[in-house]
Design an enzyme around this catalytic site. Structure first.
Site, PDB file in Angstrom:
ATOM      1  N   LYS A  23      83.793  64.410 -19.495  1.00  0.00           N
ATOM      2  CA  LYS A  23      82.830  65.051 -18.582  1.00  0.00           C
ATOM      3  C   LYS A  23      82.497  64.131 -17.416  1.00  0.00           C
ATOM      4  CE  LYS A  23      78.240  65.023 -19.622  1.00  0.00           C
ATOM      5  NZ  LYS A  23      77.382  64.529 -18.522  1.00  0.00           N
ATOM      6  N   ASN A  24      82.122  62.891 -17.735  1.00  0.00           N
ATOM      7  CA  ASN A  24      81.608  62.025 -16.676  1.00  0.00           C
ATOM      8  C   ASN A  24      82.703  61.544 -15.722  1.00  0.00           C
ATOM      9  OD1 ASN A  24      79.075  62.399 -17.654  1.00  0.00           O
ATOM     10  ND2 ASN A  24      78.920  60.418 -18.696  1.00  0.00           N
ATOM     11  N   ARG A  95      72.610  66.402 -12.477  1.00  0.00           N
ATOM     12  CA  ARG A  95      72.370  65.055 -11.986  1.00  0.00           C
ATOM     13  C   ARG A  95      73.569  64.524 -11.174  1.00  0.00           C
ATOM     14  NH1 ARG A  95      69.376  60.246 -11.302  1.00  0.00           N
ATOM     15  NH2 ARG A  95      70.809  58.533 -11.489  1.00  0.00           N
ATOM     16  N   CYS A 119      69.802  65.991 -17.247  1.00  0.00           N
ATOM     17  CA  CYS A 119      69.023  65.815 -18.469  1.00  0.00           C
ATOM     18  C   CYS A 119      67.670  65.174 -18.184  1.00  0.00           C
ATOM     19  CB  CYS A 119      69.779  64.913 -19.424  1.00  0.00           C
ATOM     20  SG  CYS A 119      71.087  65.741 -20.302  1.00  0.00           S
ATOM     21  N   ARG A 124      65.262  58.097 -14.008  1.00  0.00           N
ATOM     22  CA  ARG A 124      66.519  58.173 -13.263  1.00  0.00           C
ATOM     23  C   ARG A 124      66.349  58.065 -11.748  1.00  0.00           C
ATOM     24  NH1 ARG A 124      70.512  62.246 -16.497  1.00  0.00           N
ATOM     25  NH2 ARG A 124      71.838  60.460 -16.591  1.00  0.00           N
ATOM     26  N   PRO A 125      65.796  56.958 -11.276  1.00  0.00           N
ATOM     27  CA  PRO A 125      65.647  56.800  -9.829  1.00  0.00           C
ATOM     28  C   PRO A 125      66.997  56.543  -9.157  1.00  0.00           C
ATOM     29  CG  PRO A 125      65.011  54.787 -10.953  1.00  0.00           C
ATOM     30  CD  PRO A 125      65.374  55.770 -12.015  1.00  0.00           C
ATOM     31  N   ASP A 127      67.199  54.162  -6.452  1.00  0.00           N
ATOM     32  CA  ASP A 127      66.986  53.032  -5.544  1.00  0.00           C
ATOM     33  C   ASP A 127      68.250  52.177  -5.356  1.00  0.00           C
ATOM     34  OD1 ASP A 127      66.388  52.574  -8.322  1.00  0.00           O
ATOM     35  OD2 ASP A 127      65.733  50.562  -7.799  1.00  0.00           O
ATOM     36  N   LEU A 128      69.030  52.023  -6.409  1.00  0.00           N
ATOM     37  CA  LEU A 128      70.223  51.166  -6.295  1.00  0.00           C
ATOM     38  C   LEU A 128      71.297  51.832  -5.431  1.00  0.00           C
ATOM     39  CD1 LEU A 128      70.366  50.070 -10.037  1.00  0.00           C
ATOM     40  CD2 LEU A 128      69.536  48.724  -8.101  1.00  0.00           C
ATOM     41  N   ASP A 297      74.738  57.357 -24.703  1.00  0.00           N
ATOM     42  CA  ASP A 297      75.085  58.751 -24.989  1.00  0.00           C
ATOM     43  C   ASP A 297      75.428  58.974 -26.469  1.00  0.00           C
ATOM     44  OD1 ASP A 297      74.642  59.473 -22.383  1.00  0.00           O
ATOM     45  OD2 ASP A 297      76.752  59.576 -21.823  1.00  0.00           O
ATOM     46  N   VAL A 319      68.607  51.821 -22.237  1.00  0.00           N
ATOM     47  CA  VAL A 319      69.120  52.324 -20.960  1.00  0.00           C
ATOM     48  C   VAL A 319      68.203  53.386 -20.345  1.00  0.00           C
ATOM     49  CG1 VAL A 319      71.104  53.373 -19.785  1.00  0.00           C
ATOM     50  CG2 VAL A 319      71.480  51.751 -21.652  1.00  0.00           C
ATOM     51  N   ARG A 389      76.631  72.262 -21.779  1.00  0.00           N
ATOM     52  CA  ARG A 389      76.815  71.473 -20.545  1.00  0.00           C
ATOM     53  C   ARG A 389      77.879  70.402 -20.738  1.00  0.00           C
ATOM     54  NH1 ARG A 389      72.275  68.206 -19.176  1.00  0.00           N
ATOM     55  NH2 ARG A 389      73.989  67.303 -18.045  1.00  0.00           N
TER      56      ARG A 389
HETATM   57  C1  UD1 Z   1      75.697  58.059 -16.277  1.00  0.00           C
HETATM   58  C2  UD1 Z   1      76.229  59.160 -17.154  1.00  0.00           C
HETATM   59  C3  UD1 Z   1      75.327  59.378 -18.360  1.00  0.00           C
HETATM   60  C4  UD1 Z   1      75.111  58.063 -19.115  1.00  0.00           C
HETATM   61  C5  UD1 Z   1      74.653  56.969 -18.170  1.00  0.00           C
HETATM   62  C6  UD1 Z   1      74.562  55.603 -18.833  1.00  0.00           C
HETATM   63  C7  UD1 Z   1      77.355  60.574 -15.539  1.00  0.00           C
HETATM   64  C8  UD1 Z   1      77.425  61.879 -14.828  1.00  0.00           C
HETATM   65  N1  UD1 Z   1      76.307  60.374 -16.359  1.00  0.00           N
HETATM   66  O1  UD1 Z   1      74.439  58.484 -15.776  1.00  0.00           O
HETATM   67  O2  UD1 Z   1      75.960  60.330 -19.231  1.00  0.00           O
HETATM   68  O3  UD1 Z   1      74.111  58.259 -20.104  1.00  0.00           O
HETATM   69  O4  UD1 Z   1      75.581  56.853 -17.058  1.00  0.00           O
HETATM   70  O5  UD1 Z   1      75.764  55.282 -19.438  1.00  0.00           O
HETATM   71  O6  UD1 Z   1      78.256  59.769 -15.403  1.00  0.00           O
HETATM   72  N2  UD1 Z   1      68.752  53.268 -12.520  1.00  0.00           N
HETATM   73  C9  UD1 Z   1      67.853  52.732 -11.645  1.00  0.00           C
HETATM   74  N3  UD1 Z   1      68.078  52.887 -10.292  1.00  0.00           N
HETATM   75  C10 UD1 Z   1      69.168  53.526  -9.809  1.00  0.00           C
HETATM   76  C11 UD1 Z   1      70.101  54.054 -10.713  1.00  0.00           C
HETATM   77  C12 UD1 Z   1      69.868  53.907 -12.078  1.00  0.00           C
HETATM   78  O7  UD1 Z   1      66.846  52.148 -12.046  1.00  0.00           O
HETATM   79  O8  UD1 Z   1      69.320  53.619  -8.572  1.00  0.00           O
HETATM   80  C13 UD1 Z   1      68.497  53.133 -13.983  1.00  0.00           C
HETATM   81  C14 UD1 Z   1      68.270  54.504 -14.633  1.00  0.00           C
HETATM   82  O9  UD1 Z   1      66.940  54.924 -14.504  1.00  0.00           O
HETATM   83  C15 UD1 Z   1      68.643  54.215 -16.064  1.00  0.00           C
HETATM   84  C16 UD1 Z   1      69.745  53.184 -15.933  1.00  0.00           C
HETATM   85  O10 UD1 Z   1      69.647  52.643 -14.615  1.00  0.00           O
HETATM   86  O11 UD1 Z   1      67.564  53.662 -16.757  1.00  0.00           O
HETATM   87  C17 UD1 Z   1      71.146  53.721 -16.162  1.00  0.00           C
HETATM   88  O12 UD1 Z   1      71.417  54.730 -15.233  1.00  0.00           O
HETATM   89  P1  UD1 Z   1      72.875  55.002 -14.664  1.00  0.00           P
HETATM   90  O13 UD1 Z   1      73.845  54.018 -15.233  1.00  0.00           O
HETATM   91  O14 UD1 Z   1      72.780  55.115 -13.181  1.00  0.00           O
HETATM   92  O15 UD1 Z   1      73.204  56.428 -15.278  1.00  0.00           O
HETATM   93  P2  UD1 Z   1      73.754  57.704 -14.558  1.00  0.00           P
HETATM   94  O16 UD1 Z   1      74.827  57.321 -13.578  1.00  0.00           O
HETATM   95  O17 UD1 Z   1      72.639  58.555 -14.115  1.00  0.00           O
END
Ligand code: UD1
Length: 406
Positions: A23-24, A95, A119, A124-125, A127-128, A297, A319, A389
């Site tokens: 999926k991802n 997302r 989800c 899930r901000p 900022d990065l 996951d 996470v 999903r």
């Molecule tokens: C992706 C996967 C999801 C998986 C997750 C972690 C997809 C579509 N989804 O989600 O299934 O559970 O990786 O393996 O690929 N964070 C920040 N700032 C940011 C971005 C992220 O603080 O700008 C934090 C998030 O709040 C979270 C953590 O980083 O606590 C991990 O998020 P991230 O690795 O970005 O997950 P996703 O890409 O959303």
């Protein structure tokens, strides 16, 4: 699509199951396809609700996307006139729609994406993502729940991610692939889906090196040419069926997997993965971490398994901050799980019992399916849309293994 699953528990899963495409990986490659000139064909994309929404998003943006007769997916963006924004209502459902930030900036230097849907597992901000695309030369405004990005003078840059975010790493690789100069992402995410994205982009002529390590180097190119690419199997779906075998006391050969991708959760064998349930499930302590740590996951499915283990297990979620929503539901089925902040203390019980429960997110839903397979009696899972999903043909695959599910 029906929104309720009914499962009669107590039947061991037996047989073979073929794992679908990831999926991802599918979602990010679908977004990245708009950066190529011409028609991209993706093989092995799972037909699940999330990829169907992504197809709808692509079509609304003006990139013609459709499933072909052989099961592959065709994505053909127009030369000119594609929208630079994602449709709001559809984006709220998914997302991964935020992956158009990097893809659109790479393609046409402008992007409007809405802040996350998907989800409800934590804040899930982004900022990065924002910090990274700014460093590559985009101006950003956040307005009305949307990120407005405009590439002004783009140039390679060195970007350090405070956390190895999967989505931020992907967005930055996509934008940098078309940004002049050398970009270096430090503390990058190392998930197999990142490697798949890099391989896909490289197959189109991009120059991405180091994917799968924590430093990814990208030399921008001016053009990406479309082609055909097959995405990797879904390691989380594989892990879910492996737990299905264990929790139901069965024996399942899980086919079409890349065993190294499953190292965080198992030891490698030669052919496929054969999971034979032992007499009892033993307790285990687990903490989730970015790859190659134990995947977040898989945390919910594992919680279901450990709820019937001998002894007490401790699971720490590092996470996402809101990923224990199914604990209450599992407890309704007879589990004994206590939460202390980001830690779940699971006191194993001899059996679970069927109940009416509610899926709160994708992997929580998968955990309830697994618990239901092991439970005595019938379980009704409401709000099962979350499960569809992410799991292709879950009813067909489980039925093929001997489960009673409708
Ligand atoms: C992706 C996967 C999801 C998986 C997750 C972690 C997809 C579509 N989804 O989600 O299934 O559970 O990786 O393996 O690929 N964070 C920040 N700032 C940011 C971005 C992220 O603080 O700008 C934090 C998030 O709040 C979270 C953590 O980083 O606590 C991990 O998020 P991230 O690795 O970005 O997950 P996703 O890409 O959303």
């Amino acid at each position: 699509m029906q929104d309720t699953l009914v499962i009669e528990g107590g039947l061991p899963l037996r047989g073979r199951v073929r794992i679908s495409g990831a999926k991802n990986a599918g979602l990010v490659l679908m977004a990245a396809s708009i950066m190529a000139d011409g028609e991209t064909i993706l093989d092995n994309v799972p037909r699940i609700c999330d990829t169907e929404v992504m197809v709808d998003i692509l079509n609304e943006m003006g990139a013609s996307a459709h499933w072909r007769e052989d099961g592959s997916l065709s994505i053909h963006p127009p030369q000119d006139g594609m929208k630079h924004w994602t449709p709001l209502e559809l984006s709220k459902k998914l997302r991964a729609s935020n992956l158009f930030l990097g893809a659109l900036l790479g393609r046409q230097g402008q992007a409007v994406v809405s802040l996350p849907g998907g989800c409800d597992i934590g804040s899930r901000p982004m900022d990065l993502h924002v910090k990274g695309v700014r460093a590559l030369g985009a101006e950003i405004e956040i307005d009305n729940g949307c990120i407005h990005a405009q590439a002004v003078e783009t140039h390679g840059a060195r970007i350090y991610l405070d956390f190895p975010s999967v989505g931020a790493t992907e967005n930055l690789i996509m934008m940098a692939a078309k940004t002049p100069g050398l970009s270096i992402i430090e503390n990058a995410a190392k998930e197999p889906e990142i490697v798949d994205l890099a391989n896909f982009l490289n197959s189109m002529g991009a120059k991405v090196r180091g994917a799968g390590t924590d430093v990814v180097k990208i030399e921008g190119v001016s053009r990406l040419k479309a082609g055909r690419y097959s995405i990797i199997p879904d390691r989380i779906e594989a892990g879910t069926y492996m737990i299905g075998a264990a929790i139901s006391g069965g024996e399942v050969l899980v086919e079409n997997v890349i065993p190294t991708h499953l190292h965080p959760i198992m030891e490698e064998t030669d052919q496929g993965i054969l999971v034979k349930a032992g007499r009892t499930v033993l307790h285990a302590d687990i903490k989730t971490l970015p790859y190659p740590g134990f995947p977040t996951d898989m945390q919910s499915p594992m919680l279901a398994l450990l709820s019937i283990a001998q002894g007490t297990s401790v699971i720490v979620e590092n996470v996402f901050e809101n990923r224990f929503q199914m604990v209450e539901e599992l407890n309704r089925m007879g589990a004994r799980i206590r939460l202390e902040g980001q830690t779940a203390i699971v006191e194993g019980v001899p059996a679970l019992y069927g109940a009416t429960v509610r899926a709160t997110d994708l992997r929580a839903g998968a955990a309830l399916v697994l618990a239901a397979l092991a439970a005595r009696g019938e379980t009704v899972i409401e709000n099962a849309i979350h499960i569809f999903r992410g799991y292709e043909d879950i009813i067909g695959k489980l039925t093929g293994l001997g489960a009673r599910i409708k």
